[in-house]
Scaffold this motif. Structure first.
Motif, PDB file in Angstrom:
ATOM      1  N   LYS A 143      -1.229 -21.687  51.226  1.00  0.00           N
ATOM      2  CA  LYS A 143      -0.915 -20.819  51.102  1.00  0.00           C
ATOM      3  C   LYS A 143      -1.375 -19.989  49.512  1.00  0.00           C
ATOM      4  O   LYS A 143      -1.851 -18.608  49.517  1.00  0.00           O
ATOM      5  N   ALA A 144      -1.141 -20.754  48.828  1.00  0.00           N
ATOM      6  CA  ALA A 144      -1.821 -20.572  47.109  1.00  0.00           C
ATOM      7  C   ALA A 144      -2.927 -20.324  47.340  1.00  0.00           C
ATOM      8  O   ALA A 144      -3.783 -18.884  47.434  1.00  0.00           O
ATOM      9  N   ARG A 145      -3.898 -20.948  48.165  1.00  0.00           N
ATOM     10  CA  ARG A 145      -5.207 -20.640  48.143  1.00  0.00           C
ATOM     11  C   ARG A 145      -5.601 -18.498  48.910  1.00  0.00           C
ATOM     12  O   ARG A 145      -6.455 -18.495  48.325  1.00  0.00           O
ATOM     13  N   GLU A 146      -4.915 -19.285  50.632  1.00  0.00           N
ATOM     14  CA  GLU A 146      -4.918 -18.223  50.907  1.00  0.00           C
ATOM     15  C   GLU A 146      -4.297 -16.853  50.234  1.00  0.00           C
ATOM     16  O   GLU A 146      -5.443 -15.427  49.973  1.00  0.00           O
ATOM     17  N   TRP A 147      -3.633 -16.496  49.396  1.00  0.00           N
ATOM     18  CA  TRP A 147      -3.181 -15.673  48.225  1.00  0.00           C
ATOM     19  C   TRP A 147      -4.432 -15.304  47.283  1.00  0.00           C
ATOM     20  O   TRP A 147      -4.697 -13.760  46.980  1.00  0.00           O
ATOM     21  N   PHE A 148      -4.934 -15.905  46.783  1.00  0.00           N
ATOM     22  CA  PHE A 148      -5.777 -15.917  45.966  1.00  0.00           C
ATOM     23  C   PHE A 148      -7.266 -15.159  46.193  1.00  0.00           C
ATOM     24  O   PHE A 148      -8.075 -14.874  46.128  1.00  0.00           O
ATOM     25  N   SER A 149      -7.162 -15.682  47.498  1.00  0.00           N
ATOM     26  CA  SER A 149      -8.717 -15.406  48.837  1.00  0.00           C
ATOM     27  C   SER A 149      -8.492 -13.782  48.793  1.00  0.00           C
ATOM     28  O   SER A 149      -9.014 -12.884  48.203  1.00  0.00           O
ATOM     29  N   THR A 150      -6.880 -13.562  49.323  1.00  0.00           N
ATOM     30  CA  THR A 150      -6.567 -12.132  49.439  1.00  0.00           C
ATOM     31  C   THR A 150      -6.589 -11.285  48.543  1.00  0.00           C
ATOM     32  O   THR A 150      -6.927 -10.249  48.680  1.00  0.00           O
ATOM     33  N   TRP A 151      -6.132 -11.987  47.109  1.00  0.00           N
ATOM     34  CA  TRP A 151      -5.081 -10.398  46.481  1.00  0.00           C
ATOM     35  C   TRP A 151      -6.617 -11.412  45.172  1.00  0.00           C
ATOM     36  O   TRP A 151      -5.525 -12.313  44.548  1.00  0.00           O
ATOM     37  N   PRO A 152      -7.680 -11.102  44.488  1.00  0.00           N
ATOM     38  CA  PRO A 152      -8.222 -11.889  43.875  1.00  0.00           C
ATOM     39  C   PRO A 152      -7.555 -11.839  42.630  1.00  0.00           C
ATOM     40  O   PRO A 152      -6.999 -10.525  42.308  1.00  0.00           O
ATOM     41  N   LYS A 153      -7.766 -12.627  41.863  1.00  0.00           N
ATOM     42  CA  LYS A 153      -7.028 -12.563  40.373  1.00  0.00           C
ATOM     43  C   LYS A 153      -7.499 -11.791  39.456  1.00  0.00           C
ATOM     44  O   LYS A 153      -6.220 -11.161  38.529  1.00  0.00           O
ATOM     45  N   ALA A 154      -8.274 -11.760  39.224  1.00  0.00           N
ATOM     46  CA  ALA A 154      -8.969 -10.889  38.379  1.00  0.00           C
ATOM     47  C   ALA A 154      -8.972  -8.976  38.711  1.00  0.00           C
ATOM     48  O   ALA A 154      -8.702  -8.521  37.495  1.00  0.00           O
ATOM     49  N   ALA A 155      -8.026  -8.193  40.087  1.00  0.00           N
ATOM     50  CA  ALA A 155      -7.960  -7.838  39.769  1.00  0.00           C
ATOM     51  C   ALA A 155      -6.777  -7.373  40.190  1.00  0.00           C
ATOM     52  O   ALA A 155      -5.972  -6.528  40.185  1.00  0.00           O
TER      53      ALA A 155
END
Length: 90
Positions: free
Chosen positions: A51-63
């Protein structure tokens, strides 16, 4: 000698600044205080990582400033965690 062009009227800008200064910061920006989007989950360790990986791929940390806000191991190898991100990538 060179002459400077006339300055534009600043009345509109003055009104806009006065209006913005009289409003709380949350109203002026159109966001509520603590405008992060947060979701809390309770999952097995592998599901939590996924789930954490999914969040980071859907909403990139930089943006979106996406991050795992909290991560707490519970009995039976379950994890309670909260993900946080900005609502938009302005």
């Amino acid at each position: 000698m060179s002459r400077l062009p006339p300055r534009p009227p600043l009345d509109g800008l003055r009104r806009q600044l006065a209006r913005a200064r009289s409003q709380p910061a949350s109203e002026a920006s159109g966001r509520t205080p603590g405008a992060f989007v947060r979701e809390t989950y309770l999952m097995s360790r592998e599901e939590a990582r996924s789930k954490a990986r999914e969040w980071f791929s859907t909403w990139p940390k930089a943006a979106y400033w996406t991050e795992v806000e909290s991560w707490r191991p519970l009995p039976d190898d379950r994890i309670e965690f909260t993900m946080r991100r900005l609502p938009t990538a302005d």
